[in-house]
Write a protein that holds these residues in place. Structure first.
Motif, PDB file in Angstrom:
ATOM      1  N   PRO A 170      -4.037   0.735 -10.036  1.00  0.00           N
ATOM      2  CA  PRO A 170      -5.306   1.050  -9.242  1.00  0.00           C
ATOM      3  C   PRO A 170      -5.310  -0.531  -7.927  1.00  0.00           C
ATOM      4  O   PRO A 170      -6.475  -0.535  -7.643  1.00  0.00           O
ATOM      5  CB  PRO A 170      -5.502   0.692 -10.760  1.00  0.00           C
ATOM      6  CG  PRO A 170      -4.757  -0.157 -11.958  1.00  0.00           C
ATOM      7  CD  PRO A 170      -3.230   0.440 -11.153  1.00  0.00           C
ATOM      8  N   GLU A 171      -3.840  -1.521  -8.692  1.00  0.00           N
ATOM      9  CA  GLU A 171      -4.648  -2.745  -7.037  1.00  0.00           C
ATOM     10  C   GLU A 171      -3.716  -2.468  -5.747  1.00  0.00           C
ATOM     11  O   GLU A 171      -3.990  -2.800  -5.050  1.00  0.00           O
ATOM     12  CB  GLU A 171      -3.924  -3.351  -7.670  1.00  0.00           C
ATOM     13  CG  GLU A 171      -4.352  -4.468  -9.354  1.00  0.00           C
ATOM     14  CD  GLU A 171      -5.690  -4.242  -9.456  1.00  0.00           C
ATOM     15  OE1 GLU A 171      -6.714  -5.077  -9.200  1.00  0.00           O
ATOM     16  OE2 GLU A 171      -6.506  -4.521 -10.472  1.00  0.00           O
ATOM     17  N   CYS A 190       0.550  -1.041  -0.073  1.00  0.00           N
ATOM     18  CA  CYS A 190      -0.057   0.343   0.545  1.00  0.00           C
ATOM     19  C   CYS A 190       1.161   1.706  -0.220  1.00  0.00           C
ATOM     20  O   CYS A 190       2.185   1.338   0.087  1.00  0.00           O
ATOM     21  CB  CYS A 190      -0.863  -0.441   1.396  1.00  0.00           C
ATOM     22  SG  CYS A 190       0.178   0.579   2.986  1.00  0.00           S
ATOM     23  N   ASP A 235      -8.801   4.558  -0.599  1.00  0.00           N
ATOM     24  CA  ASP A 235      -9.670   3.587   0.023  1.00  0.00           C
ATOM     25  C   ASP A 235      -9.820   3.945   1.604  1.00  0.00           C
ATOM     26  O   ASP A 235     -10.928   3.195   1.831  1.00  0.00           O
ATOM     27  CB  ASP A 235      -8.603   2.537  -0.460  1.00  0.00           C
ATOM     28  CG  ASP A 235      -8.567   1.675  -0.903  1.00  0.00           C
ATOM     29  OD1 ASP A 235      -9.139   1.636  -1.702  1.00  0.00           O
ATOM     30  OD2 ASP A 235      -7.089   2.051  -2.071  1.00  0.00           O
ATOM     31  N   ASN A 254      -4.985  10.647  -7.582  1.00  0.00           N
ATOM     32  CA  ASN A 254      -5.384  10.220  -8.709  1.00  0.00           C
ATOM     33  C   ASN A 254      -4.378   9.824  -9.162  1.00  0.00           C
ATOM     34  O   ASN A 254      -4.758   8.277  -9.480  1.00  0.00           O
ATOM     35  CB  ASN A 254      -5.773  11.735  -9.335  1.00  0.00           C
ATOM     36  CG  ASN A 254      -6.622  12.259  -8.968  1.00  0.00           C
ATOM     37  OD1 ASN A 254      -7.150  12.614  -7.528  1.00  0.00           O
ATOM     38  ND2 ASN A 254      -7.606  13.249  -9.177  1.00  0.00           N
ATOM     39  N   TYR A 257      -3.708  -0.381  -2.170  1.00  0.00           N
ATOM     40  CA  TYR A 257      -4.294   0.227  -1.502  1.00  0.00           C
ATOM     41  C   TYR A 257      -3.800   1.714  -1.052  1.00  0.00           C
ATOM     42  O   TYR A 257      -2.782   1.452  -1.436  1.00  0.00           O
ATOM     43  CB  TYR A 257      -4.918  -0.518   0.165  1.00  0.00           C
ATOM     44  CG  TYR A 257      -6.039  -1.324  -0.255  1.00  0.00           C
ATOM     45  CD1 TYR A 257      -6.799  -1.100   0.206  1.00  0.00           C
ATOM     46  CD2 TYR A 257      -5.957  -2.953  -0.850  1.00  0.00           C
ATOM     47  CE1 TYR A 257      -8.239  -2.338   0.447  1.00  0.00           C
ATOM     48  CE2 TYR A 257      -6.154  -3.310  -0.930  1.00  0.00           C
ATOM     49  CZ  TYR A 257      -7.612  -2.818  -0.809  1.00  0.00           C
ATOM     50  OH  TYR A 257      -9.045  -4.243  -0.572  1.00  0.00           O
ATOM     51  N   ARG A 258      -4.549   2.508  -1.620  1.00  0.00           N
ATOM     52  CA  ARG A 258      -3.928   3.644  -1.249  1.00  0.00           C
ATOM     53  C   ARG A 258      -4.461   4.335   0.084  1.00  0.00           C
ATOM     54  O   ARG A 258      -6.115   4.495   0.409  1.00  0.00           O
ATOM     55  CB  ARG A 258      -4.942   4.843  -1.920  1.00  0.00           C
ATOM     56  CG  ARG A 258      -4.232   4.734  -2.939  1.00  0.00           C
ATOM     57  CD  ARG A 258      -4.377   5.208  -4.368  1.00  0.00           C
ATOM     58  NE  ARG A 258      -6.556   5.465  -4.461  1.00  0.00           N
ATOM     59  CZ  ARG A 258      -6.771   4.309  -5.603  1.00  0.00           C
ATOM     60  NH1 ARG A 258      -5.641   3.021  -5.241  1.00  0.00           N
ATOM     61  NH2 ARG A 258      -8.032   3.809  -5.205  1.00  0.00           N
ATOM     62  N   GLU A 288      -3.502   6.134  -7.956  1.00  0.00           N
ATOM     63  CA  GLU A 288      -4.966   5.252  -8.058  1.00  0.00           C
ATOM     64  C   GLU A 288      -4.811   5.221 -10.048  1.00  0.00           C
ATOM     65  O   GLU A 288      -5.301   3.969 -10.189  1.00  0.00           O
ATOM     66  CB  GLU A 288      -6.400   6.187  -8.914  1.00  0.00           C
ATOM     67  CG  GLU A 288      -7.809   5.094  -9.246  1.00  0.00           C
ATOM     68  CD  GLU A 288      -8.518   6.197  -8.420  1.00  0.00           C
ATOM     69  OE1 GLU A 288      -9.636   5.123  -7.932  1.00  0.00           O
ATOM     70  OE2 GLU A 288      -8.786   6.686  -8.458  1.00  0.00           O
ATOM     71  N   GLU A 289      -4.329   5.750 -11.458  1.00  0.00           N
ATOM     72  CA  GLU A 289      -3.981   5.999 -12.057  1.00  0.00           C
ATOM     73  C   GLU A 289      -3.153   4.838 -12.296  1.00  0.00           C
ATOM     74  O   GLU A 289      -3.149   3.449 -13.328  1.00  0.00           O
ATOM     75  CB  GLU A 289      -3.529   6.250 -12.743  1.00  0.00           C
ATOM     76  CG  GLU A 289      -4.905   7.597 -13.467  1.00  0.00           C
ATOM     77  CD  GLU A 289      -4.213   8.616 -14.268  1.00  0.00           C
ATOM     78  OE1 GLU A 289      -3.662   9.038 -14.757  1.00  0.00           O
ATOM     79  OE2 GLU A 289      -5.543  10.277 -13.480  1.00  0.00           O
ATOM     80  N   HIS A 347     -11.254   9.318  -4.648  1.00  0.00           N
ATOM     81  CA  HIS A 347      -9.925   8.064  -5.131  1.00  0.00           C
ATOM     82  C   HIS A 347      -9.145   7.283  -3.335  1.00  0.00           C
ATOM     83  O   HIS A 347      -7.858   6.990  -3.973  1.00  0.00           O
ATOM     84  CB  HIS A 347      -8.832   9.188  -5.460  1.00  0.00           C
ATOM     85  CG  HIS A 347      -9.441  10.138  -6.697  1.00  0.00           C
ATOM     86  ND1 HIS A 347      -9.679   9.293  -7.543  1.00  0.00           N
ATOM     87  CD2 HIS A 347      -9.526  11.039  -7.569  1.00  0.00           C
ATOM     88  CE1 HIS A 347     -10.432   9.980  -8.413  1.00  0.00           C
ATOM     89  NE2 HIS A 347     -10.693  11.844  -7.943  1.00  0.00           N
TER      90      HIS A 347
END
Length: 475
Positions: A168-169, A140, A204, A161, A171-172, A164-165, A202
């Protein structure tokens, strides 16, 4: 073992991050007496052979050679990052982990998000990829930033952002420091609400922290030191004072002590990833278990003991008292009272020599006084890490997905509307390319929708408790 990467954005983000790395190194040094690079260290640090310059390979086994933090430091002013590079942590970071500018974002979200975001996009992506490539199993990203300024709120959410781009897999987790009502940045309500829209969409998990709560906690610690209760004394260069050990600075700008509290939250949150335990909690399990709906991912955190942060010689809290503390107002990192609001779920991360039976006993003791949603009466997630904080026998971090965050958001909305109704300071934002008034209306609409979701949940409080029917097994 998995690895995590910390992204520190803006002045506040880098100051908190600096304290986190300092305290994390202390914890590992207290346990790792032989100086061996092990799995615990690899979760947040690389071991680099610096004899070949910056191109030295990572060393996966054997003695510690040179530890490098798995981190990216971003600030559009140079001051704080330069301080870090001249301080005791200078060898933990190298130039490939830094992105700085000279002019700052002028307390303007649009400058951080629209101007610096576009300008530094490729540079940020490249450095994130390089950092990720050094991980065997990237678990993460932790983003540390503040909501009130321009770089932390604007560029911080732009980086979110990007993550996420690009990943994407992965965790944030976002640690967001919210400004107080007496904040010295007049435009902080605009910056915070514009940033909130990005966090809603955006992130988690978000751990909101209020400056006001941190200030009150520091004052309580300070009062306890001055009153001389329990024979408490402050050691020289204590963490509650400034780096010079001068307690007088506490009354003026207690940012060092406040940053230590946030850093301690991150230490406890990551302890299961950094050390072994009988019931280790995977960081991704927090999001999986505590976030039942995608937008309701704001977790209220509380810490005990708080004296850990001060190097204060006070007797450790009794175990049961520690659990009670975690659910009292005094230990919350936002101005909230979760006991009188509705729980969606709750996680307890305990460090030290604590048994699962101790956890269960305290959960059963506290449960009757806490209001859980009818469809998740057993919504408890627990983790046990065997290594306590330095100088203490045990500690507890409670993370609650609770409707008590709603007043924080309502107050933020009210402060935003006071300015927005008069269109005050709007022209500073609208003169930035790509920034339109619709950005403001969409942001306040997003915040209003979030508040409404919490209202709908609160409306169910006090309804009949539905005990889940037990599974019957035919014999």
């Amino acid at each position: 073992m998995t690895q995590s990467v910390v992204v520190q954005v803006g002045q506040c983000g880098n100051q908190v991050g600096c304290r986190f790395w300092d305290l994390a190194l202390r914890e590992h040094a207290a346990v790792n007496k032989k100086g061996i690079y092990d799995e615990a260290l690899s979760s947040f640090f690389r071991n680099v052979d610096t004899r070949n310059g910056d191109k030295g390979p990572d060393i996966y086994k054997g003695k510690i050679c040179s530890l490098k933090a798995r981190a990216l430091l971003i600030d559009m002013e140079e001051g704080v990052v330069n301080e870090i590079l001249q301080g005791p942590l200078r060898d933990v970071f190298d130039s490939k982990q830094l992105i700085t500018d000279v002019s700052g974002s002028g307390n303007n979200w649009a400058v951080g998000h629209k101007i610096y975001g576009c300008q530094y996009r490729e540079n940020i992506v490249e450095k994130l990829r390089k950092t990720a490539e050094h991980c065997d199993c990237l678990q993460c990203f932790f983003i540390i930033h503040s909501m009130g300024g321009g770089t932390g709120s604007g560029l911080g959410t732009y980086v979110l952002n990007l993550l996420e781009e690009e990943f994407p897999e992965v965790y944030r987790f976002v640690t967001s420091v919210y400004p107080s009502g007496e904040d010295d940045v007049i435009t902080s309500p605009y910056n915070s609400v514009l940033a909130m829209k990005e966090l809603n969409e955006h992130a988690d998990c978000v751990l909101p922290i209020e400056n006001e709560s941190l200030f009150e906690i520091v004052n309580k610690i300070h009062q306890m030191i001055n009153s001389g209760k329990l024979g408490s004394t402050v050691k020289q260069n204590s963490l509650v004072t400034s780096s010079a050990g001068n307690a007088k600075t506490l009354q003026e700008k207690p940012f060092d002590a406040m940053n230590n509290i946030v850093a301690n939250l991150l230490l406890n949150l990551t302890s299961s990833a950094r050390f072994e335990g009988s019931l280790n909690m995977d960081l991704n399990e927090i999001s999986m278990n505590l976030v039942p709906f995608p937008r309701l991912h704001y977790l209220v955190s509380s810490l005990t003991p708080l004296y850990t942060l001060a190097d204060v010689n006070v007797p450790s809290r009794r175990l049961d008292q520690m659990f009670s503390d975690a659910f009292s107002r005094d230990h919350q990192l936002i101005q909230a009272d979760p006991k009188h609001s509705l729980y969606l779920a709750c996680a307890l991360l305990v460090r030290g020599n604590v048994q699962v039976s101790d956890l269960r006993r305290n959960i059963e003791r506290l449960k009757p006084s806490l209001h859980f949603v009818s469809w998740n009466q057993e919504g408890w997630k627990t983790g046990l890490c065997s290594v306590p904080p330095v100088g203490h026998s045990h500690s507890l971090l409670a993370l609650a997905n609770n409707t008590c965050v709603k007043p924080t958001f309502i107050e933020l909305k009210d402060r935003f509307m006071k300015l927005y109704k008069k269109k005050a300071h709007l022209h500073h934002y609208l003169q930035i390319d790509g920034m339109e008034q619709s950005c403001f209306s969409e942001a306040i609409s997003s915040l209003s929708d979030l508040i409404e979701e919490y209202n709908e949940l609160d409306a169910t409080k006090g309804g009949p408790r539905i005990d889940p029917s037990r599974l019957k097994i035919a014999v």
